[in-house]
Scaffold this motif. Structure first.
Motif, PDB file in Angstrom:
ATOM      1  N   ILE A  62       0.849  -1.186   0.000  1.00  0.00           N
ATOM      2  CA  ILE A  62       0.000   0.000   0.000  1.00  0.00           C
ATOM      3  C   ILE A  62       0.880   1.229   0.000  1.00  0.00           C
ATOM      4  O   ILE A  62       1.737   1.393   0.873  1.00  0.00           O
ATOM      5  N   ASP A  63       0.685   2.057  -1.005  1.00  0.00           N
ATOM      6  CA  ASP A  63       1.466   3.298  -1.145  1.00  0.00           C
ATOM      7  C   ASP A  63       2.960   3.039  -0.983  1.00  0.00           C
ATOM      8  O   ASP A  63       3.678   3.794  -0.322  1.00  0.00           O
ATOM      9  N   GLY A  64       3.411   1.929  -1.573  1.00  0.00           N
ATOM     10  CA  GLY A  64       4.840   1.607  -1.583  1.00  0.00           C
ATOM     11  C   GLY A  64       5.337   0.861  -0.362  1.00  0.00           C
ATOM     12  O   GLY A  64       6.529   0.547  -0.286  1.00  0.00           O
ATOM     13  N   HIS A  65       4.468   0.587   0.598  1.00  0.00           N
ATOM     14  CA  HIS A  65       4.870  -0.124   1.816  1.00  0.00           C
ATOM     15  C   HIS A  65       4.401  -1.569   1.744  1.00  0.00           C
ATOM     16  O   HIS A  65       3.202  -1.834   1.622  1.00  0.00           O
ATOM     17  N   ASP A  66       5.336  -2.492   1.835  1.00  0.00           N
ATOM     18  CA  ASP A  66       5.026  -3.921   1.762  1.00  0.00           C
ATOM     19  C   ASP A  66       4.361  -4.425   3.044  1.00  0.00           C
ATOM     20  O   ASP A  66       4.502  -3.818   4.107  1.00  0.00           O
ATOM     21  N   HIS A  67       3.709  -5.578   2.907  1.00  0.00           N
ATOM     22  CA  HIS A  67       3.181  -6.350   4.043  1.00  0.00           C
ATOM     23  C   HIS A  67       2.143  -5.607   4.884  1.00  0.00           C
ATOM     24  O   HIS A  67       2.077  -5.790   6.099  1.00  0.00           O
ATOM     25  N   ARG A  68       1.325  -4.791   4.228  1.00  0.00           N
ATOM     26  CA  ARG A  68       0.213  -4.136   4.943  1.00  0.00           C
ATOM     27  C   ARG A  68      -0.974  -5.087   4.937  1.00  0.00           C
ATOM     28  O   ARG A  68      -1.242  -5.753   3.933  1.00  0.00           O
ATOM     29  N   LEU A  69      -1.686  -5.140   6.028  1.00  0.00           N
ATOM     30  CA  LEU A  69      -2.833  -6.034   6.134  1.00  0.00           C
ATOM     31  C   LEU A  69      -4.055  -5.379   5.495  1.00  0.00           C
ATOM     32  O   LEU A  69      -4.564  -4.365   5.984  1.00  0.00           O
ATOM     33  N   ALA A  70      -4.541  -6.000   4.422  1.00  0.00           N
ATOM     34  CA  ALA A  70      -5.684  -5.439   3.699  1.00  0.00           C
ATOM     35  C   ALA A  70      -6.942  -5.413   4.554  1.00  0.00           C
ATOM     36  O   ALA A  70      -7.748  -4.496   4.449  1.00  0.00           O
ATOM     37  N   CYS A  71      -7.086  -6.411   5.431  1.00  0.00           N
ATOM     38  CA  CYS A  71      -8.315  -6.495   6.237  1.00  0.00           C
ATOM     39  C   CYS A  71      -8.351  -5.438   7.336  1.00  0.00           C
ATOM     40  O   CYS A  71      -9.423  -5.134   7.849  1.00  0.00           O
ATOM     41  N   MET A  72      -7.217  -4.911   7.701  1.00  0.00           N
ATOM     42  CA  MET A  72      -7.147  -3.975   8.825  1.00  0.00           C
ATOM     43  C   MET A  72      -6.894  -2.531   8.377  1.00  0.00           C
ATOM     44  O   MET A  72      -6.677  -1.662   9.210  1.00  0.00           O
ATOM     45  N   THR A  73      -6.920  -2.303   7.069  1.00  0.00           N
ATOM     46  CA  THR A  73      -6.578  -0.989   6.547  1.00  0.00           C
ATOM     47  C   THR A  73      -7.762  -0.383   5.812  1.00  0.00           C
ATOM     48  O   THR A  73      -8.251  -0.954   4.835  1.00  0.00           O
ATOM     49  N   LEU A  74      -8.244   0.743   6.283  1.00  0.00           N
ATOM     50  CA  LEU A  74      -9.308   1.458   5.594  1.00  0.00           C
ATOM     51  C   LEU A  74      -8.740   2.208   4.402  1.00  0.00           C
ATOM     52  O   LEU A  74      -7.602   2.701   4.449  1.00  0.00           O
ATOM     53  N   VAL A  75      -9.528   2.296   3.350  1.00  0.00           N
ATOM     54  CA  VAL A  75      -9.069   3.018   2.170  1.00  0.00           C
ATOM     55  C   VAL A  75      -9.016   4.517   2.456  1.00  0.00           C
ATOM     56  O   VAL A  75      -9.743   5.020   3.317  1.00  0.00           O
ATOM     57  N   VAL A  76      -8.152   5.183   1.748  1.00  0.00           N
ATOM     58  CA  VAL A  76      -8.147   6.644   1.700  1.00  0.00           C
ATOM     59  C   VAL A  76      -8.106   7.033   0.234  1.00  0.00           C
ATOM     60  O   VAL A  76      -7.654   6.256  -0.617  1.00  0.00           O
ATOM     61  N   ASP A  77      -8.601   8.211  -0.066  1.00  0.00           N
ATOM     62  CA  ASP A  77      -8.681   8.647  -1.450  1.00  0.00           C
ATOM     63  C   ASP A  77      -7.287   8.679  -2.085  1.00  0.00           C
ATOM     64  O   ASP A  77      -6.345   9.206  -1.498  1.00  0.00           O
ATOM     65  N   GLY A  78      -7.179   8.059  -3.245  1.00  0.00           N
ATOM     66  CA  GLY A  78      -5.920   8.057  -3.984  1.00  0.00           C
ATOM     67  C   GLY A  78      -4.964   6.944  -3.594  1.00  0.00           C
ATOM     68  O   GLY A  78      -3.846   6.873  -4.125  1.00  0.00           O
ATOM     69  N   MET A  79      -5.384   6.060  -2.698  1.00  0.00           N
ATOM     70  CA  MET A  79      -4.499   4.983  -2.222  1.00  0.00           C
ATOM     71  C   MET A  79      -4.056   4.097  -3.389  1.00  0.00           C
ATOM     72  O   MET A  79      -4.844   3.751  -4.254  1.00  0.00           O
TER      73      MET A  79
END
Ligand code: FES
Length: 85
Positions: A62-79
């Motif tokens: 996400i935004d260039g950062h590896d290993h982010r948990l998709a289930c625990m991350t809310l979207v933000v505009d432009g992500m």
């Protein structure tokens, strides 16, 4: 009173997608029709399983950062979201 809900535009593997503002990344992947978020070391497709931050199967970039948990991350505009296809 408006019934419309705010939406954000996110980019999944470079493709623009409109999603509800309250959506998490895992739900956004599902709305995009993706069946998996990453591959195991042996190349097996992996997708969100527990939905609560425990199994680690939903990891994405996400935004260039590896290993982010998709289930625990809310979207933000432009992500910018990248999966392993
Ligand atoms: S679905 Fe299990 S950690 Fe995200």
């Amino acid at each position: 009173m408006s019934l419309s809900q705010p939406e954000f535009q996110v980019f999944i593997n470079g493709r623009a997608l409109q999603v509800p503002a309250h959506c998490n990344v895992a739900a956004s992947l599902q709305r995009a029709g993706l069946s998996h978020s990453r591959r195991s070391e042996t190349g097996q497709p992996r997708a969100a399983f527990c939905g609560m931050g425990q199994c680690q199967e939903c990891r994405v970039r996400i935004d260039g950062h590896d290993h982010r948990l998709a289930c625990m991350t809310l979207v933000v505009d432009g992500m910018q979201i990248e999966t392993q296809t």
